[in-house]
Design an enzyme around this catalytic site. Structure first.
Site, PDB file in Angstrom:
ATOM      1  N   ASP A  16       0.811  -1.226   0.000  1.00  0.00           N
ATOM      2  CA  ASP A  16       0.000   0.000   0.000  1.00  0.00           C
ATOM      3  C   ASP A  16       0.840   1.271   0.000  1.00  0.00           C
ATOM      4  O   ASP A  16       0.433   2.298   0.543  1.00  0.00           O
ATOM      5  CB  ASP A  16      -0.957   0.027   1.212  1.00  0.00           C
ATOM      6  CG  ASP A  16      -1.904  -1.150   1.191  1.00  0.00           C
ATOM      7  OD1 ASP A  16      -2.270  -1.594   0.089  1.00  0.00           O
ATOM      8  OD2 ASP A  16      -2.265  -1.631   2.278  1.00  0.00           O
ATOM      9  N   LYS A  19       1.682   2.314  -5.014  1.00  0.00           N
ATOM     10  CA  LYS A  19       2.216   1.778  -6.283  1.00  0.00           C
ATOM     11  C   LYS A  19       1.281   2.099  -7.444  1.00  0.00           C
ATOM     12  O   LYS A  19       1.727   2.448  -8.536  1.00  0.00           O
ATOM     13  CB  LYS A  19       2.417   0.253  -6.172  1.00  0.00           C
ATOM     14  CG  LYS A  19       3.423  -0.150  -5.098  1.00  0.00           C
ATOM     15  CD  LYS A  19       3.526  -1.656  -4.954  1.00  0.00           C
ATOM     16  CE  LYS A  19       2.277  -2.319  -4.411  1.00  0.00           C
ATOM     17  NZ  LYS A  19       1.956  -1.993  -3.021  1.00  0.00           N
ATOM     18  N   GLY A  43      -4.731  -4.168  -3.795  1.00  0.00           N
ATOM     19  CA  GLY A  43      -5.699  -3.105  -4.084  1.00  0.00           C
ATOM     20  C   GLY A  43      -4.901  -1.875  -4.434  1.00  0.00           C
ATOM     21  O   GLY A  43      -4.237  -1.307  -3.574  1.00  0.00           O
ATOM     22  N   HIS A  44      -4.890  -1.523  -5.714  1.00  0.00           N
ATOM     23  CA  HIS A  44      -4.076  -0.397  -6.179  1.00  0.00           C
ATOM     24  C   HIS A  44      -4.999   0.749  -6.584  1.00  0.00           C
ATOM     25  O   HIS A  44      -5.836   0.591  -7.483  1.00  0.00           O
ATOM     26  CB  HIS A  44      -3.187  -0.834  -7.347  1.00  0.00           C
ATOM     27  CG  HIS A  44      -2.181  -1.881  -6.962  1.00  0.00           C
ATOM     28  ND1 HIS A  44      -1.304  -2.455  -7.839  1.00  0.00           N
ATOM     29  CD2 HIS A  44      -1.919  -2.457  -5.757  1.00  0.00           C
ATOM     30  CE1 HIS A  44      -0.541  -3.335  -7.196  1.00  0.00           C
ATOM     31  NE2 HIS A  44      -0.916  -3.355  -5.937  1.00  0.00           N
ATOM     32  N   ARG A 146       1.919 -28.964  -6.899  1.00  0.00           N
ATOM     33  CA  ARG A 146       1.653 -29.424  -8.276  1.00  0.00           C
ATOM     34  C   ARG A 146       0.251 -30.004  -8.429  1.00  0.00           C
ATOM     35  O   ARG A 146      -0.003 -30.915  -9.202  1.00  0.00           O
ATOM     36  CB  ARG A 146       2.730 -30.430  -8.742  1.00  0.00           C
ATOM     37  CG  ARG A 146       4.064 -29.732  -8.940  1.00  0.00           C
ATOM     38  CD  ARG A 146       5.234 -30.583  -8.637  1.00  0.00           C
ATOM     39  NE  ARG A 146       5.294 -30.920  -7.239  1.00  0.00           N
ATOM     40  CZ  ARG A 146       6.195 -31.749  -6.716  1.00  0.00           C
ATOM     41  NH1 ARG A 146       7.076 -32.328  -7.483  1.00  0.00           N
ATOM     42  NH2 ARG A 146       6.195 -32.006  -5.423  1.00  0.00           N
ATOM     43  N   GLN A 226       1.818  -5.954  -3.266  1.00  0.00           N
ATOM     44  CA  GLN A 226       2.279  -6.081  -1.883  1.00  0.00           C
ATOM     45  C   GLN A 226       3.591  -5.300  -1.707  1.00  0.00           C
ATOM     46  O   GLN A 226       3.815  -4.349  -2.434  1.00  0.00           O
ATOM     47  CB  GLN A 226       2.430  -7.561  -1.464  1.00  0.00           C
ATOM     48  CG  GLN A 226       1.111  -8.296  -1.333  1.00  0.00           C
ATOM     49  CD  GLN A 226       0.547  -8.797  -2.652  1.00  0.00           C
ATOM     50  OE1 GLN A 226       1.237  -9.454  -3.421  1.00  0.00           O
ATOM     51  NE2 GLN A 226      -0.701  -8.511  -2.913  1.00  0.00           N
ATOM     52  N   THR A 302      -9.746  -4.666   1.792  1.00  0.00           N
ATOM     53  CA  THR A 302     -10.595  -5.176   2.881  1.00  0.00           C
ATOM     54  C   THR A 302     -11.215  -4.064   3.733  1.00  0.00           C
ATOM     55  O   THR A 302     -12.051  -4.353   4.585  1.00  0.00           O
ATOM     56  CB  THR A 302      -9.772  -6.096   3.814  1.00  0.00           C
ATOM     57  OG1 THR A 302      -8.661  -5.349   4.313  1.00  0.00           O
ATOM     58  CG2 THR A 302      -9.274  -7.333   3.093  1.00  0.00           C
ATOM     59  N   ARG A 306      -5.354   0.636   8.477  1.00  0.00           N
ATOM     60  CA  ARG A 306      -3.949   0.234   8.422  1.00  0.00           C
ATOM     61  C   ARG A 306      -3.241   0.714   9.685  1.00  0.00           C
ATOM     62  O   ARG A 306      -3.579   1.777  10.218  1.00  0.00           O
ATOM     63  CB  ARG A 306      -3.273   0.866   7.202  1.00  0.00           C
ATOM     64  CG  ARG A 306      -3.831   0.346   5.896  1.00  0.00           C
ATOM     65  CD  ARG A 306      -3.259   1.128   4.703  1.00  0.00           C
ATOM     66  NE  ARG A 306      -3.838   0.671   3.452  1.00  0.00           N
ATOM     67  CZ  ARG A 306      -4.002   1.443   2.382  1.00  0.00           C
ATOM     68  NH1 ARG A 306      -3.637   2.704   2.407  1.00  0.00           N
ATOM     69  NH2 ARG A 306      -4.536   0.957   1.288  1.00  0.00           N
ATOM     70  N   GLY A 416      -0.225  14.170  -3.140  1.00  0.00           N
ATOM     71  CA  GLY A 416      -1.682  14.030  -3.162  1.00  0.00           C
ATOM     72  C   GLY A 416      -2.032  12.861  -4.047  1.00  0.00           C
ATOM     73  O   GLY A 416      -1.177  12.392  -4.819  1.00  0.00           O
TER      74      GLY A 416
HETATM   75  P1  GDP Z   1      -0.866   0.442  -3.511  1.00  0.00           P
HETATM   76  O1  GDP Z   1      -1.477  -0.829  -3.062  1.00  0.00           O
HETATM   77  O2  GDP Z   1       0.607   0.491  -3.283  1.00  0.00           O
HETATM   78  O3  GDP Z   1      -1.234   0.805  -4.917  1.00  0.00           O
HETATM   79  O4  GDP Z   1      -1.469   1.587  -2.566  1.00  0.00           O
HETATM   80  P2  GDP Z   1      -3.023   1.750  -2.164  1.00  0.00           P
HETATM   81  O5  GDP Z   1      -3.767   2.270  -3.330  1.00  0.00           O
HETATM   82  O6  GDP Z   1      -3.527   0.521  -1.505  1.00  0.00           O
HETATM   83  O7  GDP Z   1      -2.894   2.826  -1.006  1.00  0.00           O
HETATM   84  C1  GDP Z   1      -2.298   4.063  -1.220  1.00  0.00           C
HETATM   85  C2  GDP Z   1      -3.307   5.147  -0.866  1.00  0.00           C
HETATM   86  O8  GDP Z   1      -2.660   6.390  -0.847  1.00  0.00           O
HETATM   87  C3  GDP Z   1      -4.422   5.286  -1.882  1.00  0.00           C
HETATM   88  O9  GDP Z   1      -5.593   5.666  -1.226  1.00  0.00           O
HETATM   89  C4  GDP Z   1      -3.926   6.418  -2.790  1.00  0.00           C
HETATM   90  O10 GDP Z   1      -4.976   7.118  -3.432  1.00  0.00           O
HETATM   91  C5  GDP Z   1      -3.262   7.278  -1.785  1.00  0.00           C
HETATM   92  N1  GDP Z   1      -2.167   8.111  -2.258  1.00  0.00           N
HETATM   93  C6  GDP Z   1      -1.118   7.781  -3.061  1.00  0.00           C
HETATM   94  N2  GDP Z   1      -0.239   8.794  -3.109  1.00  0.00           N
HETATM   95  C7  GDP Z   1      -0.747   9.778  -2.316  1.00  0.00           C
HETATM   96  C8  GDP Z   1      -0.272  11.051  -1.911  1.00  0.00           C
HETATM   97  O11 GDP Z   1       0.798  11.489  -2.276  1.00  0.00           O
HETATM   98  N3  GDP Z   1      -1.071  11.771  -1.068  1.00  0.00           N
HETATM   99  C9  GDP Z   1      -2.262  11.318  -0.629  1.00  0.00           C
HETATM  100  N4  GDP Z   1      -2.988  12.092   0.160  1.00  0.00           N
HETATM  101  N5  GDP Z   1      -2.725  10.117  -0.980  1.00  0.00           N
HETATM  102  C10 GDP Z   1      -1.963   9.361  -1.795  1.00  0.00           C
HETATM  103  P1  IMO Z   2      -1.048  -4.097  -2.309  1.00  0.00           P
HETATM  104  O1  IMO Z   2      -0.603  -4.654  -3.630  1.00  0.00           O
HETATM  105  C1  IMO Z   2      -0.981  -4.534   2.004  1.00  0.00           C
HETATM  106  C2  IMO Z   2      -1.137  -8.585   3.606  1.00  0.00           C
HETATM  107  C3  IMO Z   2      -2.366  -9.027   4.376  1.00  0.00           C
HETATM  108  C4  IMO Z   2      -1.731  -9.984   5.364  1.00  0.00           C
HETATM  109  C5  IMO Z   2      -0.646 -10.668   4.530  1.00  0.00           C
HETATM  110  C6  IMO Z   2      -1.070 -12.008   3.934  1.00  0.00           C
HETATM  111  O2  IMO Z   2      -2.318  -3.362  -2.343  1.00  0.00           O
HETATM  112  O3  IMO Z   2       0.087  -3.357  -1.664  1.00  0.00           O
HETATM  113  P2  IMO Z   2      -2.659 -12.675   1.920  1.00  0.00           P
HETATM  114  O4  IMO Z   2      -4.126 -12.406   1.711  1.00  0.00           O
HETATM  115  O5  IMO Z   2      -1.790 -12.137   0.854  1.00  0.00           O
HETATM  116  O6  IMO Z   2      -2.368 -14.109   2.234  1.00  0.00           O
HETATM  117  O7  IMO Z   2      -2.319 -11.875   3.287  1.00  0.00           O
HETATM  118  O8  IMO Z   2      -0.350  -9.762   3.476  1.00  0.00           O
HETATM  119  N1  IMO Z   2      -1.386  -8.086   2.239  1.00  0.00           N
HETATM  120  C7  IMO Z   2      -1.285  -6.786   1.905  1.00  0.00           C
HETATM  121  N2  IMO Z   2      -1.037  -5.709   2.669  1.00  0.00           N
HETATM  122  N3  IMO Z   2      -1.125  -4.416   0.674  1.00  0.00           N
HETATM  123  C8  IMO Z   2      -1.344  -5.484  -0.104  1.00  0.00           C
HETATM  124  O9  IMO Z   2      -1.358  -5.420  -1.441  1.00  0.00           O
HETATM  125  C9  IMO Z   2      -1.475  -6.747   0.511  1.00  0.00           C
HETATM  126  N4  IMO Z   2      -1.716  -7.997   0.052  1.00  0.00           N
HETATM  127  C10 IMO Z   2      -1.639  -8.799   1.121  1.00  0.00           C
HETATM  128  O10 IMO Z   2      -2.992  -7.939   5.012  1.00  0.00           O
HETATM  129  O11 IMO Z   2      -1.095  -9.264   6.385  1.00  0.00           O
HETATM  130 MG    MG Z   3      -2.985  -1.491  -1.782  1.00  0.00          MG
END
Ligand code: GDP
Ligand code: IMO
Ligand code: MG
Length: 425
Positions: A16, A19, A43-44, A146, A226, A302, A306, A416
């Site tokens: 998170d 990315k 979740g991106h 497998r 991740q 989910t 965090r 942002g």
């Molecule tokens: P990812 O899984 O690495 O793609 O990250 P997530 O999307 O799960 O979580 C990152 C969160 O930070 C999301 O809600 C984005 O919209 C937000 N975000 C990313 N960059 C910035 C930033 O520079 N500022 C703010 N306020 N939010 C950001």
């Molecule tokens: P993105 O790509 C943050 C965490 C889960 C748990 C552990 C194992 O959005 O960064 P799993 O369901 O993979 O067996 O869970 O990994 N986890 C993440 N935490 N961002 C993610 O993906 C994650 N994908 C899995 O919360 O601790």
């Molecule tokens: Mg994420």
């Protein structure tokens, strides 16, 4: 930055890191984006003109019309989830046909994987991992055993029917022992058959496709899911996911060799977050409450809050080392805009022992005491800054410290969630 390079982008913390947003802003420099590991545990988030998109299996580059988006062989695919995700994108006017490709050798997540995931978490009780319950661990376990089914098995309906019957029979025995309800072959088959027919046109040999693109010099962006410390080998085992989230996973999960990779970018937040169980040395109540009170830092998959903490330079330096990160993208800098005194962890202490890397033993990591350096907060909104020059001096001091302490220079800074809130240094 030079165009048409082959770039691996990895999360350098616990996932998170932002990315999705960074992939989105880098898309104009490449022709192709490929997911190489993980599944719909990811979740991106991408914001475009205040519209929010959350991608789980489809690469975040899909919002760019003319780019090829590939789900590589290293990904585990829940076909029903993927169908719903594609339908959701199409309903919002996103162009998917002709630019989305799914690997024929990616493994399939089946309903018994999801049930086993949830059931094993219950059995673990206090030692649970806090998984996303998407069946990721059991699906990768089946791959290693497998006994997994791949996309090429799924789309050959007769073969799938036969294999599924056997797998459900076997898994129902296990489900029974665990006290879970057995699955009905017929119900699962009907649901998966529909998804298989829907996805079939997208399924190809993505290894060949990627190499054609490499020969053309298209530029490939490898979208990590991740983060480094959730890696099955290098993370805080057993509190990890079940794939290689570090740079090497991009090669095995795509069939593109290391000799074709030009650079690795690590994405970090300006602080640290983690969702799920496991050690987080710099976890801090003040910063967690502050970010949650702003409505930030709730899981994109989910919805769980965090856990938040200070920037951990020990962890990121370790991530720089094992991924070969040459540049950092620092996101969510604006999250620290109101903080008086900002801390960075520069070392760990455990008894008389000091660590300047992340200890492998999770029991030690859970007990280390962070050693902090303190920085004066800039106490000014950074959200409208468009260049390095426009950032407050104290913000630059903080970013320079990150650079020095981690050994990787922040070359993308995000202030942002929107595309426009990005500074290239
Ligand atoms: P990812 O899984 O690495 O793609 O990250 P997530 O999307 O799960 O979580 C990152 C969160 O930070 C999301 O809600 C984005 O919209 C937000 N975000 C990313 N960059 C910035 C930033 O520079 N500022 C703010 N306020 N939010 C950001
Ligand atoms: P993105 O790509 C943050 C965490 C889960 C748990 C552990 C194992 O959005 O960064 P799993 O369901 O993979 O067996 O869970 O990994 N986890 C993440 N935490 N961002 C993610 O993906 C994650 N994908 C899995 O919360 O601790
Ligand atoms: Mg994420």
């Amino acid at each position: 930055m030079a165009k048409n390079k082959n770039i691996i982008l990895v999360g350098a913390q616990w996932g998170d890191e932002g990315k999705g947003k960074i992939i989105d802003v880098l898309m104009d420099q490449v022709g192709v984006v490929v997911r190489t590991q993980g599944g719909n545990n990811a979740g991106h988030t991408v914001f475009i003109n205040n519209e929010k998109y959350v991608l789980h299996l489809v690469p975040s580059g899909i919002l760019h019309k003319d780019k090829k988006c590939i789900i590589g062989n290293g990904v585990v695919i829940d076909p029903v989830g993927l169908k719903a995700e594609i339908e959701g994108l199409i309903s919002r006017g996103i162009h998917v046909d002709g630019n989305l490709f799914i690997s024929e050798t990616a493994h399939v997540v089946l309903p018994y994987h999801r049930i086993l995931d949830a059931q094993r978490e219950v059995l673990k009780g206090k030692q649970k991992i806090g998984t996303t319950k998407r069946g990721i661990g059991p699906a990768y376990a089946d791959k290693a055993y497998r006994t997994g089914l791949r996309m090429l098995d799924l789309i050959d309906i007769d073969r799938f029917s036969e294999l599924l019957k056997q797998r459900i029979k076997d898994n129902n025995k296990i489900l029974k022992i665990l006290g879970a309800k057995p699955l009905s072959y017929k119900k699962v088959f009907e649901e998966y058959k529909e998804a298989a027919e829907y996805l079939k046109p997208y399924v190809v040999n993505t290894v060949v496709l990627l190499h054609e693109e490499i020969r053309k010099g298209s530029g490939i962006l490898f979208e990590g899911a991740q983060g480094t410390f959730l890696d099955i080998d290098h993370g805080t085992y057993p509190y990890v996911t079940s794939s290689n989230t570090t740079a090497g996973g991009a090669c095995t999960g795509s069939g593109v060799p290391p000799t074709k990779i030009d650079t690795v970018i690590g994405v970090v937040k300006a602080y640290t977050t983690r969702v799920g169980e496991g050690p987080l040395p710099t976890e801090n109540q003040y910063i967690s409450d502050l970010l949650h009170s702003m409505g930030r830092e709730f899981g994109a998959t989910t919805g769980r809050p965090r856990r938040c903490g200070w920037f951990d330079a020990v962890a990121v330096r370790h991530a720089v080392m094992i991924n070969g990160i040459e540049r950092l993208a620092v996101t969510n800098l604006d999250g620290l805009d109101t903080v008086d005194v900002i801390k960075i962890c520069i070392g760990y202490k455990y008894g008389s022992q000091k660590y300047d890397y992340v200890p492998s033993d999770v029991n030690i990591l859970a007990r280390v005491e962070p050693i902090y350096a303190e920085f004066e907060g800039w106490k000014t909104p950074t959200t409208n800054a468009k260049s390095w020059k426009e950032l407050p001096r104290k913000t630059k001091d903080y970013l320079n410290a990150i650079s020095e302490l981690t050994g990787a220079r922040p070359s993308i800074i995000s202030v942002g969630p929107d595309r426009s809130q990005t500074i290239f240094v």
